[in-house]
Structure formats: structure tokens, C-alpha cells
Design a protein around this motif. Structure first.
Motif, PDB file in Angstrom:
ATOM      1  N   ASP A  22       4.571  19.585  -6.157  1.00 58.48           N
ATOM      2  CA  ASP A  22       5.243  20.507  -5.242  1.00 58.48           C
ATOM      3  C   ASP A  22       6.487  19.871  -4.629  1.00 58.48           C
ATOM      4  O   ASP A  22       7.507  20.538  -4.421  1.00 58.48           O
ATOM      5  CB  ASP A  22       4.311  20.893  -4.091  1.00 58.48           C
ATOM      6  N   SER A  23       6.371  18.581  -4.316  1.00 58.83           N
ATOM      7  CA  SER A  23       7.398  17.937  -3.502  1.00 58.83           C
ATOM      8  C   SER A  23       8.753  17.885  -4.201  1.00 58.83           C
ATOM      9  O   SER A  23       9.788  18.007  -3.541  1.00 58.83           O
ATOM     10  CB  SER A  23       6.943  16.527  -3.116  1.00 58.83           C
ATOM     11  N   TYR A  24       8.771  17.710  -5.514  1.00 59.86           N
ATOM     12  CA  TYR A  24      10.049  17.680  -6.217  1.00 59.86           C
ATOM     13  C   TYR A  24      10.789  18.999  -6.048  1.00 59.86           C
ATOM     14  O   TYR A  24      11.985  19.031  -5.712  1.00 59.86           O
ATOM     15  CB  TYR A  24       9.854  17.380  -7.699  1.00 59.86           C
ATOM     16  N   PHE A  25      10.098  20.091  -6.245  1.00 63.71           N
ATOM     17  CA  PHE A  25      10.745  21.402  -6.174  1.00 63.71           C
ATOM     18  C   PHE A  25      11.112  21.760  -4.737  1.00 63.71           C
ATOM     19  O   PHE A  25      12.116  22.427  -4.493  1.00 63.71           O
ATOM     20  CB  PHE A  25       9.840  22.451  -6.807  1.00 63.71           C
ATOM     21  N   THR A  26      10.328  21.289  -3.795  1.00 60.45           N
ATOM     22  CA  THR A  26      10.693  21.463  -2.389  1.00 60.45           C
ATOM     23  C   THR A  26      11.975  20.711  -2.072  1.00 60.45           C
ATOM     24  O   THR A  26      12.891  21.243  -1.430  1.00 60.45           O
ATOM     25  CB  THR A  26       9.545  20.959  -1.497  1.00 60.45           C
ATOM     26  N   MET A  27      12.064  19.477  -2.546  1.00 63.40           N
ATOM     27  CA  MET A  27      13.224  18.625  -2.245  1.00 63.40           C
ATOM     28  C   MET A  27      14.513  19.146  -2.861  1.00 63.40           C
ATOM     29  O   MET A  27      15.604  18.807  -2.395  1.00 63.40           O
ATOM     30  CB  MET A  27      12.936  17.200  -2.718  1.00 63.40           C
ATOM     31  N   MET A  56      10.090  10.805   1.771  1.00 64.17           N
ATOM     32  CA  MET A  56       9.064  11.322   0.863  1.00 64.17           C
ATOM     33  C   MET A  56       8.989  10.508  -0.413  1.00 64.17           C
ATOM     34  O   MET A  56       7.894  10.214  -0.923  1.00 64.17           O
ATOM     35  CB  MET A  56       9.332  12.796   0.571  1.00 64.17           C
ATOM     36  N   VAL A  57      10.123  10.108  -0.961  1.00 61.12           N
ATOM     37  CA  VAL A  57      10.124   9.254  -2.146  1.00 61.12           C
ATOM     38  C   VAL A  57       9.418   7.942  -1.831  1.00 61.12           C
ATOM     39  O   VAL A  57       8.601   7.439  -2.630  1.00 61.12           O
ATOM     40  CB  VAL A  57      11.555   9.016  -2.654  1.00 61.12           C
ATOM     41  N   ASP A  58       9.694   7.384  -0.663  1.00 59.85           N
ATOM     42  CA  ASP A  58       9.055   6.111  -0.306  1.00 59.85           C
ATOM     43  C   ASP A  58       7.560   6.280  -0.048  1.00 59.85           C
ATOM     44  O   ASP A  58       6.784   5.343  -0.271  1.00 59.85           O
ATOM     45  CB  ASP A  58       9.757   5.498   0.906  1.00 59.85           C
ATOM     46  N   PHE A  86       6.404  14.003 -11.641  1.00 56.34           N
ATOM     47  CA  PHE A  86       7.794  14.273 -11.275  1.00 56.34           C
ATOM     48  C   PHE A  86       8.399  13.197 -10.375  1.00 56.34           C
ATOM     49  O   PHE A  86       9.504  13.387  -9.863  1.00 56.34           O
ATOM     50  CB  PHE A  86       7.898  15.629 -10.578  1.00 56.34           C
ATOM     51  N   PHE A  87       7.712  12.085 -10.163  1.00 51.48           N
ATOM     52  CA  PHE A  87       8.244  11.068  -9.260  1.00 51.48           C
ATOM     53  C   PHE A  87       9.639  10.612  -9.674  1.00 51.48           C
ATOM     54  O   PHE A  87      10.542  10.476  -8.837  1.00 51.48           O
ATOM     55  CB  PHE A  87       7.286   9.876  -9.191  1.00 51.48           C
ATOM     56  N   PHE A  88       9.856  10.380 -10.958  1.00 50.24           N
ATOM     57  CA  PHE A  88      11.162   9.887 -11.384  1.00 50.24           C
ATOM     58  C   PHE A  88      12.254  10.910 -11.116  1.00 50.24           C
ATOM     59  O   PHE A  88      13.414  10.539 -10.847  1.00 50.24           O
ATOM     60  CB  PHE A  88      11.145   9.465 -12.864  1.00 50.24           C
ATOM     61  N   LYS A  89      11.924  12.188 -11.154  1.00 48.49           N
ATOM     62  CA  LYS A  89      12.910  13.213 -10.827  1.00 48.49           C
ATOM     63  C   LYS A  89      13.214  13.223  -9.329  1.00 48.49           C
ATOM     64  O   LYS A  89      14.359  13.493  -8.921  1.00 48.49           O
ATOM     65  CB  LYS A  89      12.430  14.588 -11.280  1.00 48.49           C
ATOM     66  N   MET A  90      12.217  12.912  -8.504  1.00 50.50           N
ATOM     67  CA  MET A  90      12.483  12.768  -7.073  1.00 50.50           C
ATOM     68  C   MET A  90      13.363  11.550  -6.806  1.00 50.50           C
ATOM     69  O   MET A  90      14.282  11.601  -5.983  1.00 50.50           O
ATOM     70  CB  MET A  90      11.166  12.662  -6.311  1.00 50.50           C
ATOM     71  N   VAL A  91      13.066  10.454  -7.500  1.00 44.44           N
ATOM     72  CA  VAL A  91      13.911   9.258  -7.368  1.00 44.44           C
ATOM     73  C   VAL A  91      15.350   9.596  -7.740  1.00 44.44           C
ATOM     74  O   VAL A  91      16.301   9.190  -7.056  1.00 44.44           O
ATOM     75  CB  VAL A  91      13.359   8.122  -8.251  1.00 44.44           C
ATOM     76  N   GLU A  92      15.534  10.352  -8.803  1.00 46.83           N
ATOM     77  CA  GLU A  92      16.868  10.747  -9.244  1.00 46.83           C
ATOM     78  C   GLU A  92      17.620  11.487  -8.149  1.00 46.83           C
ATOM     79  O   GLU A  92      18.844  11.330  -8.005  1.00 46.83           O
ATOM     80  CB  GLU A  92      16.744  11.617 -10.487  1.00 46.83           C
ATOM     81  N   LEU A  93      16.906  12.278  -7.361  1.00 42.79           N
ATOM     82  CA  LEU A  93      17.554  13.030  -6.288  1.00 42.79           C
ATOM     83  C   LEU A  93      18.109  12.144  -5.187  1.00 42.79           C
ATOM     84  O   LEU A  93      18.955  12.587  -4.404  1.00 42.79           O
ATOM     85  CB  LEU A  93      16.562  14.029  -5.672  1.00 42.79           C
ATOM     86  N   TYR A 103      13.687   1.655  -7.932  1.00 51.16           N
ATOM     87  CA  TYR A 103      12.256   1.978  -7.906  1.00 51.16           C
ATOM     88  C   TYR A 103      11.577   1.616  -9.230  1.00 51.16           C
ATOM     89  O   TYR A 103      10.530   2.174  -9.569  1.00 51.16           O
ATOM     90  CB  TYR A 103      12.069   3.473  -7.628  1.00 51.16           C
ATOM     91  N   LEU A 104      12.117   0.677  -9.956  1.00 52.26           N
ATOM     92  CA  LEU A 104      11.609   0.389 -11.291  1.00 52.26           C
ATOM     93  C   LEU A 104      10.150  -0.072 -11.297  1.00 52.26           C
ATOM     94  O   LEU A 104       9.366   0.376 -12.159  1.00 52.26           O
ATOM     95  CB  LEU A 104      12.503  -0.638 -11.978  1.00 52.26           C
ATOM     96  N   PRO A 105       9.714  -0.948 -10.391  1.00 51.06           N
ATOM     97  CA  PRO A 105       8.294  -1.331 -10.432  1.00 51.06           C
ATOM     98  C   PRO A 105       7.355  -0.147 -10.290  1.00 51.06           C
ATOM     99  O   PRO A 105       6.326  -0.070 -10.965  1.00 51.06           O
ATOM    100  CB  PRO A 105       8.163  -2.303  -9.244  1.00 51.06           C
ATOM    101  N   GLU A 106       7.704   0.801  -9.424  1.00 52.95           N
ATOM    102  CA  GLU A 106       6.852   1.960  -9.228  1.00 52.95           C
ATOM    103  C   GLU A 106       6.901   2.901 -10.427  1.00 52.95           C
ATOM    104  O   GLU A 106       5.872   3.484 -10.819  1.00 52.95           O
ATOM    105  CB  GLU A 106       7.261   2.710  -7.960  1.00 52.95           C
ATOM    106  N   LEU A 107       8.060   3.058 -11.039  1.00 52.64           N
ATOM    107  CA  LEU A 107       8.154   3.902 -12.235  1.00 52.64           C
ATOM    108  C   LEU A 107       7.306   3.320 -13.370  1.00 52.64           C
ATOM    109  O   LEU A 107       6.609   4.050 -14.080  1.00 52.64           O
ATOM    110  CB  LEU A 107       9.610   4.030 -12.674  1.00 52.64           C
ATOM    111  N   LYS A 108       7.362   2.015 -13.533  1.00 55.00           N
ATOM    112  CA  LYS A 108       6.540   1.380 -14.567  1.00 55.00           C
ATOM    113  C   LYS A 108       5.047   1.501 -14.245  1.00 55.00           C
ATOM    114  O   LYS A 108       4.219   1.699 -15.143  1.00 55.00           O
ATOM    115  CB  LYS A 108       6.925  -0.089 -14.712  1.00 55.00           C
ATOM    116  N   ALA A 109       4.708   1.392 -12.959  1.00 57.28           N
ATOM    117  CA  ALA A 109       3.304   1.530 -12.570  1.00 57.28           C
ATOM    118  C   ALA A 109       2.788   2.920 -12.912  1.00 57.28           C
ATOM    119  O   ALA A 109       1.668   3.076 -13.410  1.00 57.28           O
ATOM    120  CB  ALA A 109       3.148   1.251 -11.073  1.00 57.28           C
ATOM    121  N   GLU A 110       3.601   3.934 -12.657  1.00 58.06           N
ATOM    122  CA  GLU A 110       3.151   5.291 -12.994  1.00 58.06           C
ATOM    123  C   GLU A 110       2.989   5.450 -14.503  1.00 58.06           C
ATOM    124  O   GLU A 110       2.026   6.065 -14.968  1.00 58.06           O
ATOM    125  CB  GLU A 110       4.123   6.335 -12.457  1.00 58.06           C
TER     126      GLU A 110
END
Length: 576
Positions: free
Chosen positions: A187-192, A206-208, A236-243, A256-263
């Protein structure tokens, strides 16, 4: 948490392999999680970030148990008692003491009749206080109404009640609204998408928060509740990071590379050594050895928030209950809870088999995530990582082309991996390969034609071409799928169809706003009225409808030049 792109994180986490995962398998639906959860995912999360230490990471606590895990046989008794019109109310109730002591008291007090059970609940639990039911001033134009909603939907939970299901988050966040008073992942990506300059700090916050969840639990749960920890949602986390840096997204990905790799490791856990034609957790090894993904849940018991409904569905199915529960939970991870696309007979929930399906939406998202990681690695001049993730993305796209494209329907389709066949589903999920540019030009043209013929309705894009009574089927349309469709079609030059979808959707939203003074979770796009179906009444608020409405209005400002606004004193309640 502030970050300097390419700074403190530079050089962190060079590994591209997958970590191990332990999957919960049990036989007793009532006590399985309570006994097993202490070893379920903590080992996986510990391995998940090995070699990927974040400069501000803290030691990971033991993963908290959900209410049904903590309360053993008491939870099913309460959930099936009929005391709760909405099962989520029980899942969100806060114990007044340690759950183990409440369980001891319950065992000592048995047998209890229904009246006694109600008194026991009231003595030992408290219901969370609902947020004040506020609405912006009546009569505002639609976009101004949405701007006024952002602070109303903002929540903070740096500390949470002891023993309750809510998970603490360090920063403010936006909730969808209605019964959904916690953050939700996709939901959060589309809200943002609807945030403006005034919400820029909230966007970063929210990204953090999601980055914090990845560092703490090794995944982003469905929402910040303990009972959501066994599953995620569309990634959709990477799309939120992109924003956070749309002018230079690679810098955002690097930060946010460590978190993207973790996901990515979370979704790919179990792939190592997997034989062709088999699956483990969220990974499926196709017959030719390629890797694709499915939705899953690490538990196979009734959902805490829908316990009674899930028990009823399992009974109606006449199948092994744990199989039904797993697929119900996996359907919830998909965000499409529920849809005919998951049903063996295409009609009825008891035939649900989500875990047997390789879907195009999830695999398009992971294709996008792999490209985002490659871009972040390139920004940090990590050539080995860049090459590895570019190769992963190429292989995923090739596998999607081979297994998920349905030449007969002209759409990317859901694939039954056990039976080795496409299902012929005609749903808006087929537009994800356009949004993430997995499709080639000819496939995009075929998709556009099928979507226009089968899914375009007077009020926007319908979710599927089947009417089942489930909320992710006809006649409902949902804001996130309108955005996916419009953006994906624009990528391939199908601008007229994209604009038509946007115009019809905005007309539906503004018309309902004019009648009710509210923005709603979903809409009936065939008759152009508030939507229905599913497990709970229609909700208003509503985060992702707000965000997509603003984003589409920015793309096509002329479509809301004369926005519908309710006349003061003429507002009607939300339809149910």
C-alpha cells in the motif's frame, strides 16, 4: 535516519548468494506456531545479513510471537466464539498481563461457558483505542481533501504496548485508514506516489521504517503486526527507495543497497540445491532449471486476523487444513486476498491453491529489484555485483518469456507449476510486465488489445474478468492496478488507452467523493459505485486511492479541472 548516497554504505555487502531458511511445518493448527516459532525465522534472519552489516545495525532480538502462538488453545476458543464481528479486533487486542499468565488463568478457570469466556476476555485483555474518526472540512475540492487527509492518516509507534501485536517503528508512517491502523507494505508505495514537497520528510521516514524492518527481521512483513511476520507482500521497497531520488535513482539504490540485497535474499531463500520441478518457500525451480518465484507464508495455520473465516474455508474445502491455510496466507502475501486467479475451479475460495502458482506480478517485481540492485552496485563501482544481478534479471526475464506468456490470451499469465500449464487467467496482473518492461513490443501490443477488450470498463480497469464475490475480482477496480496499467502502457506508447483508463478512474473516484465526501478502498468500475465483496466491509480513508488519484492528476491535470466536491450538508455515509 539520514543517509549519504554512496557514503557510509559504500563497499558494504558484496555477497550475492542466498542464505538458508527454515520453513515451519506442523500438524496441529492450534499449537503449531506456539511451540515452533522460537526457532522459525531467527536463524534465517541472522544469516540473512551476514557479511552485509549496516553501519547502524543493532543485534537482532528474538522474533516476537503472534497472539495465536502466545495464547495456544485460548486463541482458537476466542476466535471461534462469535464474540468478534471482525477477527482483526481479537488479533489487535492487548493482553493486560504476560500471555503465559493469562493462559495459566484460563486453564485454571475451565470449563467456561460463552458468557464466562466473554468476562474472562474483558478481564484479561483491552481493545486498542481507535484513532479519532476525523474527516477534513466538507466541501473541499478533491485534491485539497487528499492533502488534508495526510496528517489525519499519519501514525507514530516508537513504543508499543507490552505483549500486544503492534510492532514498534522508529519513524512516522501513513496507514491506509478504516480498520487498517498499521503500516502496510505494498500500500505504502502507491500512497507515497501522491506525496508532495510537504510530505518529503514523511516519505523518507517511511522508507527508513521499511529498511528498519529488513534489518530487524530480514524481511518486510505484510504490516507492522506480529501476526504478519510470517509473510511479506509484493516487494515494492525498491520503488519506494527510487522515490527518494527520482533524478538519480541509482544513488538511492546505492544508499539502501544492504537492505535491497536482504530483501532479495528473503525472496530467494531455499533456491540453493533445489531440483528442477520443485519448490522451496518462495522459490520454484522450473523444469529447465530456471528460477522463478511464488507467494508463500512460513506458517500453515489460520490467520490470526481471520481465524474463524479460515477455519470455515478449510472445512468447506475437504482438503488437508494445513494446505488450505498455507494458500490462504500466501494469497494474503500476494495482496490479492482473494481472487479467482488462485482458485482451482476459478470460482470458489475453498479450492484456493496460491502456492501452486507462479505469478507474473511477483516475478516482474523481482526482475525490477534485480535491476535496482545492479544499478546500486554500479553506482558503487562493484562490477562483480553488477554483473551478477544483471545476469539474474536476464535469466528471470527469459524464464518469464518461456513460461508465463500466454500466446492464446495475449497476456502474461499465472502458471500452475505442478501441472506445467498456464491457467488462462485474464487479470490486471498481466500489466506488471509492461510496468517493469519485461514484455517485448509485440507482447505489449497484444496485452493492450486484450486489456481494452476484456478489462476496460466505464469506471476504469476491472481487476479480472470473473465475478466471484471476492474483492480482487470483477466488478472491483483498485487504485494500484490503475497506476500499474497507466504507467506500463505509457512505457510502450499506448498513450490513448492509458489516458482513457486514467480518465475513467478519476471520474469514478471524484464521482464517489462527490456523493460520499470520502475516498474509498476500492470501487465497482462496472456500475461506477463503491466496491464490495471480500472478508470485511468497504473501508474509507484511503491511502493508496489518495496517492494514485494525486499521481494521475499530475499526469493528466486537465482531467480534474472541474473536480467533484460534495456540497456541505449533503454528505452520505460510505456504502457497505
Amino acid at each position: 535516519m539520514s543517509r549519504a548516497p554512496g557514503g557510509a554504505n559504500k563497499g558494504t555487502c558484496r555477497s550475492t548468494g542466498e542464505g538458508p531458511v527454515k520453513v515451519l511445518t506442523t500438524v496441529n493448527a492450534r499449537i503449531r506456531g506456539w511451540r515452533a516459532a522460537r526457532w522459525l525465522l531467527a536463524p534465517a534472519s541472522a544469516v540473512l545479513l551476514a557479511g552485509c552489516a549496516h553501519p547502524q545495525s543493532a543485534p537482532q532480538p528474538r522474533e516476537p510471537h503472534s497472539p495465536s502462538e502466545q495464547l495456544a488453545e485460548l486463541y482458537p476458543r476466542l476466535a471461534l466464539s462469535g464474540l468478534f464481528e471482525d477477527g482483526k479486533a481479537l488479533a489487535d487486542a492487548v493482553p493486560r498481563a504476560e500471555p503465559a499468565r493469562i493462559l495459566e488463568a484460563y486453564r485454571a478457570a475451565r470449563p467456561l461457558d460463552e458468557a464466562g469466556l466473554e468476562r474472562f476476555f474483558e478481564a484479561h485483555f483491552r481493545m486498542p483505542r481507535p484513532a479519532p474518526l476525523r474527516q477534513p472540512a466538507p466541501g473541499l475540492p478533491l485534491i485539497e481533501h487528499i492533502e488534508a487527509l495526510w496528517p489525519i492518516l499519519t501514525r507514530r509507534s516508537p513504543a508499543v504496548p507490552a505483549h500486544g501485536s503492534l510492532l514498534a517503528l522508529p519513524n512516522p508512517y501513513l496507514v491506509p485508514g478504516g480498520r487498517f491502523q498499521e503500516i502496510y507494505y505494498w500500500d505504502s508505495y502507491f500512497t507515497m506516489l501522491g506525496f508532495g514537497d510537504a510530505q518529503r520528510p514523511l516519505k523518507r521516514a517511511m522508507v527508513d521504517n521499511f529498511a528498519h524492518l529488513l534489518r530487524t527481521f530480514g524481511r518486510i512483513p505484510n504490516g507492522n503486526r506480529t501476526y504478519y511476520l510470517s509473510r511479506s507482500q509484493p516487494p515494492f521497497f525498491f520503488k519506494m527507495v527510487e522515490l527518494t531520488n527520482q533524478e538519480a535513482p541509482a544513488k538511492a539504490f546505492a544508499a539502501y543497497l544492504p537492505e535491497l540485497k536482504a530483501e532479495h535474499r528473503f525472496w530467494m531463500a531455499g533456491a540453493e540445491g533445489l531440483a528442477p520441478g520443485s519448490a522451496s518457500a518462495r522459490v520454484v525451480r522450473m523444469e529447465n532449471g530456471a528460477l522463478l518465484n511464488r507467494y508463500w507464508d512460513d506458517r500453515d495455520s489460520p490467520r490470526d486476523e481471520s481465524y474463524a473465516a479460515d477455519v470455515a474455508t478449510a472445512k468447506a474445502s475437504r482438503r488437508e487444513p494445513s494446505q488450505v491455510y498455507r494458500s490462504l496466507r500466501a494469497g494474503a502475501e500476494s495482496g490479492w486476498d482473494f481472487s479467482s486467479r488462485w482458485f482451482a475451479d476459478g470460482r470458489s475460495l475453498p479450492t484456493i491453491r496460491t502456492v501452486e502458482i507462479v505469478p507474473p506480478d511477483l516475478n516482474s517485481l523481482l526482475f525490477g529489484l534485480e535491476h535496482a540492485i545492479a544499478d546500486g552496485c554500479r553506482e558503487l563501482r562493484d562490477e562483480a555485483c553488477t554483473s551478477a544481478f544483471e545476469r539474474r534479471a536476464r535469466m528471470r526475464r527469459a524464464a518469464m518469456q518461456r513460461y508465463l506468456w500466454n500466446e492464446r490470451t495475449g497476456l502474461f499469465d499465472d502458471y500452475q507449476w505442478r501441472e506445467g500449464r498456464l491457467l488462462g487467467n485474464v487479470t490486471a496482473a498481466a500489466l506488471y510486465p509492461l510496468f517493469f518492461q519485461v514484455a517485448d513490443t509485440a507482447q505489449a501490443a497484444r496485452t493492450a488489445a486484450t486489456v481494452e477488450a476484456e478489462l476496460l470498463k466505464p469506471g476504469g480497469l476491472v481487476t479480472s474478468n470473473r465475478t466471484t464475490g471476492e474483492q480482487w475480482d470483477a466488478p472491483n477496480g483498485w487504485a494500484p492496478l490503475q497506476w500499474i496499467a497507466v504507467s506500463g502502457l505509457r512505457h510502450y506508447g499506448h498513450d490513448e488507452l492509458a489516458r482513457t483508463i486514467a480518465a475513467r478512474w478519476l471520474d469514478t473516484v471524484s464521482g464517489a467523493y462527490g456523493n460520499t465526501g470520502k475516498l474509498l478502498e476500492k470501487y465497482d468500475v462496472i456500475t461506477r459505485r463503491p466496491g464490495g465483496g471480500g472478508e470485511y466491509p468497504l473501508q474509507d480513508g484511503f491511502g493508496w486511492t489518495n496517492g494514485v488519484t494525486v499521481a494521475l492528476a499530475r499526469l493528466y491535470p486537465e482531467l480534474l479541472e472541474t473536480p467533484a466536491s460534495p456540497a456541505e450538508g449533503e454528505l452520505r455515509g460510505t456504502a457497505r
